[in-house]
Design an enzyme around this catalytic site. Structure first.
Site, PDB file in Angstrom:
ATOM      1  N   GLU A  28       0.829  -1.231   0.000  1.00 24.70           N
ATOM      2  CA  GLU A  28       0.000   0.000   0.000  1.00 24.70           C
ATOM      3  C   GLU A  28       0.855   1.270   0.000  1.00 24.70           C
ATOM      4  O   GLU A  28       0.621   2.188   0.794  1.00 24.70           O
ATOM      5  CB  GLU A  28      -0.967  -0.011   1.197  1.00 24.70           C
ATOM      6  CG  GLU A  28      -1.985  -1.132   1.104  1.00 24.70           C
ATOM      7  CD  GLU A  28      -3.099  -1.083   2.150  1.00 24.70           C
ATOM      8  OE1 GLU A  28      -3.055  -0.219   3.049  1.00 24.70           O
ATOM      9  OE2 GLU A  28      -4.019  -1.925   2.063  1.00 24.70           O
ATOM     10  N   GLU A  49      -5.106  -8.669   0.183  1.00 22.32           N
ATOM     11  CA  GLU A  49      -5.887  -8.300   1.375  1.00 22.32           C
ATOM     12  C   GLU A  49      -7.325  -8.121   0.939  1.00 22.32           C
ATOM     13  O   GLU A  49      -7.610  -7.280   0.080  1.00 22.32           O
ATOM     14  CB  GLU A  49      -5.369  -7.012   2.015  1.00 22.32           C
ATOM     15  CG  GLU A  49      -4.053  -7.192   2.739  1.00 22.32           C
ATOM     16  CD  GLU A  49      -3.600  -5.949   3.499  1.00 22.32           C
ATOM     17  OE1 GLU A  49      -4.464  -5.207   4.008  1.00 22.32           O
ATOM     18  OE2 GLU A  49      -2.381  -5.733   3.574  1.00 22.32           O
TER      19      GLU A  49
HETATM   20  O1  AHR Z   1      -4.968  -5.822   7.297  1.00 25.04           O
HETATM   21  C1  AHR Z   1      -4.890  -4.637   8.014  1.00 25.04           C
HETATM   22  C2  AHR Z   1      -4.205  -3.502   7.269  1.00 25.04           C
HETATM   23  O2  AHR Z   1      -5.029  -3.064   6.226  1.00 25.04           O
HETATM   24  C3  AHR Z   1      -2.899  -3.820   6.606  1.00 25.04           C
HETATM   25  O3  AHR Z   1      -1.825  -3.671   7.470  1.00 25.04           O
HETATM   26  C4  AHR Z   1      -2.814  -2.796   5.529  1.00 25.04           C
HETATM   27  O4  AHR Z   1      -2.035  -3.242   4.439  1.00 25.04           O
HETATM   28  C5  AHR Z   1      -4.253  -2.496   5.186  1.00 25.04           C
HETATM   29  O5  AHR Z   1      -4.486  -1.152   5.096  1.00 25.04           O
END
Ligand code: AHR
Length: 500
Positions: free
Chosen positions: A188, A303
């Site tokens: 990210e 994610e």
């Molecule tokens: O999964 C929780 C968080 O969400 C992670 O650390 C991040 O990559 C995302 O914003």
């Protein structure tokens, strides 16, 4: 793929499956996990030394057993946002010498008691009895980290020569290389919350340089580019600039809404995101004149989940208490992955334990949240090949989260959200999520076997939750003789399985 004909709500719905029409292979890697140094995921989740439920390594055995049921093929580590200030060298070697460090993603203190070697050991134990090991997937620090540190980590894990970091691994008790194949080029990096946030231009240049160097060190790695949501100009730019150097493109989306209908339909935005990212990959390959012999860059949805950070803030450990509505949203997410499987090389639910997770620990045991059940069912049965199916039913045309979803769902969101597969055991598997909170749908089925094993996930109300001491939402197994119509209960996931 599932095609959809929208009809009036008064018409009898139809679900038609054609298992002879094989559409795309489903990569097992879509059932991946993700463990971050965040909240109680590692400490108190996977790793809980001193607890009678833990083994001699400090690994929670009950967590391990539960995760074995899910048959996870790959686990991403150590973050997430955490990785942007993580130095992997702090987490190897004698534990008493490991430094405690301030942790800037979730504002904690990292003891470094659990690091690369413990994670690899944890995967070894998780892999016991399996034909294939559970693969590690490491994310590199693009925040405070340097290319030198990244190369050192790859060398530590994969080095086979007489070199400093390969020898350090040997000295730490691991003579054989770990052969870590999957490496993410940052996490990210577009996000304003990220330590070391980058512009898309700077990121693309950095990723290309790092990718080149890592591949010189180990040509066998699979490099994963840091994308955004799949439908952002960041994705467009970094794909165009880096398509030659990368194997996968990572995207992240979390969905959530307070009301049931926007909540359960929100994962359809991820479907559009996958389609958009796949088109951007095509565009990048066209613009850069990529040799068709170079394997397709696939999407790594590393994610995904239902998460409302206001409800479960990350710096407070992100412990969501999931409802039936969330479980159905997870089922829709998984239908999306099956329907779009041709584009997906991997997906990782965030996260594997305690933090926005289907699995929670207490000091005394584990709790299976509502979202556990769809994940278990899909991971068990929805593998193999996606097959054709068609749905005819009414649809939801109200508010959505995000709002733009209404623009792309021209006929609304079908009341019955469906995907179908043909699995390696010769069974056809049909997953039907009735997203309506109020209506049961008596539905005509075509192409479905006359005798089916049936698995149903539902509960008393869409807001029913398993965190209040009883399993309000769980799994029921039954057998159906299918001749004419079958009823899909309101707010339910039904999975039917029959011999092809
Ligand atoms: O999964 C929780 C968080 O969400 C992670 O650390 C991040 O990559 C995302 O914003």
């Amino acid at each position: 793929m599932t095609t959809f004909t929208c009809v009036a709500d008064t018409e009898v719905p139809l679900v038609e499956v054609d298992a002879t029409k094989k559409l795309s292979k489903i990569d097992d890697m879509i059932y991946g996990g993700f463990t971050e140094h965040m909240g109680r995921c590692v400490y108190g989740g996977m790793y809980d030394p001193g607890n009678p439920l833990s083994d001699e390594h400090g690994f929670r055995k009950d967590v391990m057993d539960a995760l074995r049921e899910l048959d996870i093929p790959v686990v991403r580590y150590p973050g997430g946002n955490f990785v942007a200030t993580y130095n992997w060298e702090d987490g190897v070697g004698p534990k008493e010498l490991r430094p405690k460090r301030p942790e800037l993603a979730w504002l904690g203190t990292e003891s470094n008691e659990f690091g690369t070697d413990e994670f690899m050991k944890w995967l070894d134990v998780l892999s016991e009895g399996k034909a294939k090991r559970v693969e590690p997937y490491f994310a590199l620090n693009f925040g405070t980290g340097t290319l030198r540190e990244a190369l050192a980590w790859v060398e530590y894990c994969n080095g086979t020569k007489d070199t400093y970091y390969a020898n350090l691994r040997r000295k730490n008790g691991h003579p054989e290389p770990y052969n870590v194949k999957y490496w993410a080029l940052g996490n990210e990096m577009w996000g304003p919350w990220q330590v070391g946030q980058m512009t898309k231009e700077v990121y693309a240049e950095t990723a290309a340089q790092w990718g080149k160097a890592i591949r010189l060190l180990d040509p066998n790695v699979c490099l994963i580019l840091c994308g955004e949501t799949g439908h952002a100009s960041w994705d467009h730019h970094v794909l165009r600039e880096c398509i030659e150097f990368v194997d996968m493109h990572s995207i992240h989306i979390y969905t959530a809404a307070h009301a049931h209908m926007p909540n359960v339909t929100a994962p359809l935005s991820a479907e559009r995101a996958i389609q958009t990212a796949a088109a951007l990959i095509d565009m990048a390959r066209i613009e850069k004149n990529i040799d068709p012999a170079k394997p397709q860059t696939t999407i790594c949805f590393d994610e995904w989940n239902v998460w409302d950070p206001d409800r479960a803030p990350g710096d407070k450990g992100g412990e969501e208490a999931y409802t039936l509505s969330d479980a159905l949203a997870v089922a829709v997410w998984l239908n999306v992955f099956i329907r779009q499987s041709r584009h997906l090389g991997m997906a990782n639910i965030a996260q594997t334990v305690n933090v926005i997770s289907p699995l929670m620990t207490t000091k005394e045991g584990i709790i299976k949240q509502t979202t556990w059940w769809p994940l278990l069912l899909y991971s068990k049965y929805m593998r193999g090949t996606a097959v054709a199916c068609h749905v005819k039913c009414g649809s939801y045309k109200g508010e959505t989260q995000p709002k733009w979803l209404q623009n792309v769902l021209q006929d609304g969101a079908p009341w019955l959200d469906v995907s179908a597969t043909l699995s390696h055991d010769g069974m056809v598997n049909l997953a039907v999520v009735n997203i309506s909170e109020t209506e049961e749908f008596s539905t005509e089925l075509r192409g479905v076997g006359s005798e089916c094993k049936v698995y149903t996930v539902t509960g008393p109300e869409v807001m029913s939750c398993n965190m209040d001491g009883k399993e309000a939402v769980n799994l029921e197994e039954s057998e159906w003789k299918v001749n004419d119509k079958v009823a899909f209960p309101k707010a339910s996931l039904t999975m039917l399985r029959w011999k092809a």
